[in-house]
Design an enzyme around this catalytic site. Sequence first.
Site, PDB file in Angstrom:
ATOM      1  NE  ARG A 161      -3.985  -0.032   2.644  1.00 44.85           N
ATOM      2  CZ  ARG A 161      -5.228  -1.117   2.500  1.00 44.85           C
ATOM      3  NH1 ARG A 161      -5.081  -2.307   2.600  1.00 44.85           N
ATOM      4  NH2 ARG A 161      -6.580  -0.692   2.827  1.00 44.85           N
ATOM      5  NE  ARG A 187     -16.595  -3.686   4.383  1.00 45.49           N
ATOM      6  CZ  ARG A 187     -15.276  -3.571   3.970  1.00 45.49           C
ATOM      7  NH1 ARG A 187     -14.313  -4.110   3.005  1.00 45.49           N
ATOM      8  NH2 ARG A 187     -14.770  -2.449   4.495  1.00 45.49           N
ATOM      9  NE  ARG A 218     -13.239  -3.254   7.543  1.00 46.45           N
ATOM     10  CZ  ARG A 218     -12.509  -3.304   6.468  1.00 46.45           C
ATOM     11  NH1 ARG A 218     -12.647  -4.421   5.831  1.00 46.45           N
ATOM     12  NH2 ARG A 218     -11.577  -2.553   6.299  1.00 46.45           N
ATOM     13  NE  ARG A 258     -11.244   2.100   4.949  1.00 49.39           N
ATOM     14  CZ  ARG A 258     -12.282   1.364   4.755  1.00 49.39           C
ATOM     15  NH1 ARG A 258     -13.451   1.580   5.368  1.00 49.39           N
ATOM     16  NH2 ARG A 258     -12.196   0.389   4.354  1.00 49.39           N
TER      17      ARG A 258
HETATM   18  P1  AP5 Z   1     -15.009  -5.555  -0.294  1.00 53.15           P
HETATM   19  O1  AP5 Z   1     -14.876  -6.836  -1.256  1.00 53.15           O
HETATM   20  O2  AP5 Z   1     -15.020  -5.803   1.307  1.00 53.15           O
HETATM   21  O3  AP5 Z   1     -14.049  -4.335  -0.748  1.00 53.15           O
HETATM   22  P2  AP5 Z   1     -12.378  -4.225  -0.420  1.00 53.15           P
HETATM   23  O4  AP5 Z   1     -11.641  -3.624  -1.664  1.00 53.15           O
HETATM   24  O5  AP5 Z   1     -11.782  -5.569   0.068  1.00 53.15           O
HETATM   25  O6  AP5 Z   1     -12.524  -3.245   0.902  1.00 53.15           O
HETATM   26  P3  AP5 Z   1     -11.637  -2.947   2.060  1.00 53.15           P
HETATM   27  O7  AP5 Z   1     -12.545  -1.813   2.839  1.00 53.15           O
HETATM   28  O8  AP5 Z   1     -11.534  -4.229   2.931  1.00 53.15           O
HETATM   29  O9  AP5 Z   1     -10.342  -2.481   1.822  1.00 53.15           O
HETATM   30  P4  AP5 Z   1      -9.369  -1.734   2.425  1.00 53.15           P
HETATM   31  O10 AP5 Z   1      -8.183  -1.769   1.501  1.00 53.15           O
HETATM   32  O11 AP5 Z   1      -9.834  -0.289   2.852  1.00 53.15           O
HETATM   33  O12 AP5 Z   1      -9.308  -2.417   3.872  1.00 53.15           O
HETATM   34  P5  AP5 Z   1      -8.222  -3.430   4.535  1.00 53.15           P
HETATM   35  O13 AP5 Z   1      -9.063  -4.329   5.029  1.00 53.15           O
HETATM   36  O14 AP5 Z   1      -7.229  -3.677   3.604  1.00 53.15           O
HETATM   37  O15 AP5 Z   1     -16.520  -4.805  -0.769  1.00 53.15           O
HETATM   38  C1  AP5 Z   1     -16.973  -3.852  -0.155  1.00 53.15           C
HETATM   39  C2  AP5 Z   1     -18.471  -3.820  -0.204  1.00 53.15           C
HETATM   40  O16 AP5 Z   1     -18.624  -3.644  -1.580  1.00 53.15           O
HETATM   41  C3  AP5 Z   1     -18.888  -5.387   0.195  1.00 53.15           C
HETATM   42  O17 AP5 Z   1     -20.064  -4.821   0.889  1.00 53.15           O
HETATM   43  C4  AP5 Z   1     -19.283  -6.120  -0.908  1.00 53.15           C
HETATM   44  O18 AP5 Z   1     -20.165  -6.877  -0.812  1.00 53.15           O
HETATM   45  C5  AP5 Z   1     -19.444  -4.975  -2.027  1.00 53.15           C
HETATM   46  N1  AP5 Z   1     -19.302  -5.292  -3.287  1.00 53.15           N
HETATM   47  C6  AP5 Z   1     -17.804  -5.816  -3.683  1.00 53.15           C
HETATM   48  N2  AP5 Z   1     -17.823  -5.972  -4.989  1.00 53.15           N
HETATM   49  C7  AP5 Z   1     -19.059  -5.422  -5.646  1.00 53.15           C
HETATM   50  C8  AP5 Z   1     -19.581  -5.010  -6.879  1.00 53.15           C
HETATM   51  N3  AP5 Z   1     -18.688  -5.387  -7.917  1.00 53.15           N
HETATM   52  N4  AP5 Z   1     -20.785  -4.366  -6.957  1.00 53.15           N
HETATM   53  C9  AP5 Z   1     -21.436  -3.930  -5.795  1.00 53.15           C
HETATM   54  N5  AP5 Z   1     -20.936  -3.998  -4.499  1.00 53.15           N
HETATM   55  C10 AP5 Z   1     -19.777  -4.851  -4.299  1.00 53.15           C
HETATM   56  O19 AP5 Z   1      -7.546  -2.487   5.513  1.00 53.15           O
HETATM   57  C11 AP5 Z   1      -8.230  -1.729   6.505  1.00 53.15           C
HETATM   58  C12 AP5 Z   1      -7.121  -1.022   7.269  1.00 53.15           C
HETATM   59  O20 AP5 Z   1      -6.045  -1.633   7.729  1.00 53.15           O
HETATM   60  C13 AP5 Z   1      -6.529   0.146   6.378  1.00 53.15           C
HETATM   61  O21 AP5 Z   1      -7.294   1.359   6.387  1.00 53.15           O
HETATM   62  C14 AP5 Z   1      -5.262   0.463   7.099  1.00 53.15           C
HETATM   63  O22 AP5 Z   1      -5.265   1.038   8.375  1.00 53.15           O
HETATM   64  C15 AP5 Z   1      -4.849  -1.126   7.652  1.00 53.15           C
HETATM   65  N6  AP5 Z   1      -4.100  -1.889   6.646  1.00 53.15           N
HETATM   66  C16 AP5 Z   1      -4.368  -2.848   5.819  1.00 53.15           C
HETATM   67  N7  AP5 Z   1      -3.275  -3.464   5.217  1.00 53.15           N
HETATM   68  C17 AP5 Z   1      -2.380  -2.155   5.317  1.00 53.15           C
HETATM   69  C18 AP5 Z   1      -0.968  -2.192   4.791  1.00 53.15           C
HETATM   70  N8  AP5 Z   1      -0.703  -2.913   3.609  1.00 53.15           N
HETATM   71  N9  AP5 Z   1      -0.328  -1.125   5.286  1.00 53.15           N
HETATM   72  C19 AP5 Z   1      -0.587  -0.288   6.157  1.00 53.15           C
HETATM   73  N10 AP5 Z   1      -1.800  -0.274   6.577  1.00 53.15           N
HETATM   74  C20 AP5 Z   1      -2.541  -1.417   6.197  1.00 53.15           C
END
Ligand code: AP5
Length: 218
Positions: free
Chosen positions: A93, A132, A165, A176
Amino acid sequence: MKSKPNDIIIFGPPGAGKGTQSELITREFDLFHLSTGDILREAIAKGTETGKLAKQYTDSGRLVPDDVVVRIVEEKIKEIGDERGVLFDGFPRTLAQAQALDEVIEGGGRNLKWVISIVVDDEDIIKRLEGRRMCRQCNRIYHIIANPPKTEGICDVCGGELYQRNDDRREVIQERLKTYYAQTQPVLDHYRKKELLKEVDGAKHPKEVGSQILANIT
Ligand code: AP5
């Protein structure tokens, strides 16, 4: 000689559908789903030292420091071994994370084959994240309108409790998105230069997005 397993990165803004599509890809191919978000949420739920630190960042929509995340990923990759391909979801990221991953890949018998970027606009992202719900037990992803569970509040797959969440509140979603555009989007250029990048239209139905991804990686 045995060929190296292929690794894939699934990339995109918050709510682009990375987790949803990761489920499909790992069902199709024998890949380990490495989601840094899931690992951090598990650490937060268990109240570990890493979890306590991570919570301060995730709850405010900021990125957890690179050294913490890179250490988690390196340890996980060692555990998985080089016999199995990895699907990276939510990592890297930052440019520093991408460079750390390059070193792990170059040094360790791995092969990064594709970086799939899911493109969705901010308005759709906000609707998706506000609606979600996730399973506390198996991390399955739902949406109250687009993909509701059969019984409200209960996971179809494992019967676990569904929850919203902490970072899916509107003000945190805005943060974000800002973080994504400032720190994460520049990583795309890193992979564009390496000619690994494939873009898919994430605004389509999840099944169509999945078909586009599979068409790009097979
Ligand atoms: P979903 O599939 O859950 O989307 P996603 O891209 O996985 O979204 P996230 O919110 O999980 O991504 P993120 O990158 O912000 O969070 P992460 O957990 O990595 O889909 C979302 C919704 O849309 C669902 O309800 C689904 O049903 C719906 N949907 C999906 N596809 C669809 C479609 N085609 N049409 C309609 N609806 C649809 O990170 C969380 C936090 O952790 C970050 O903010 C950060 O603080 C930390 N973190 C994580 N990784 C790192 C890293 N590498 N470095 C530093 N901090 C990190």
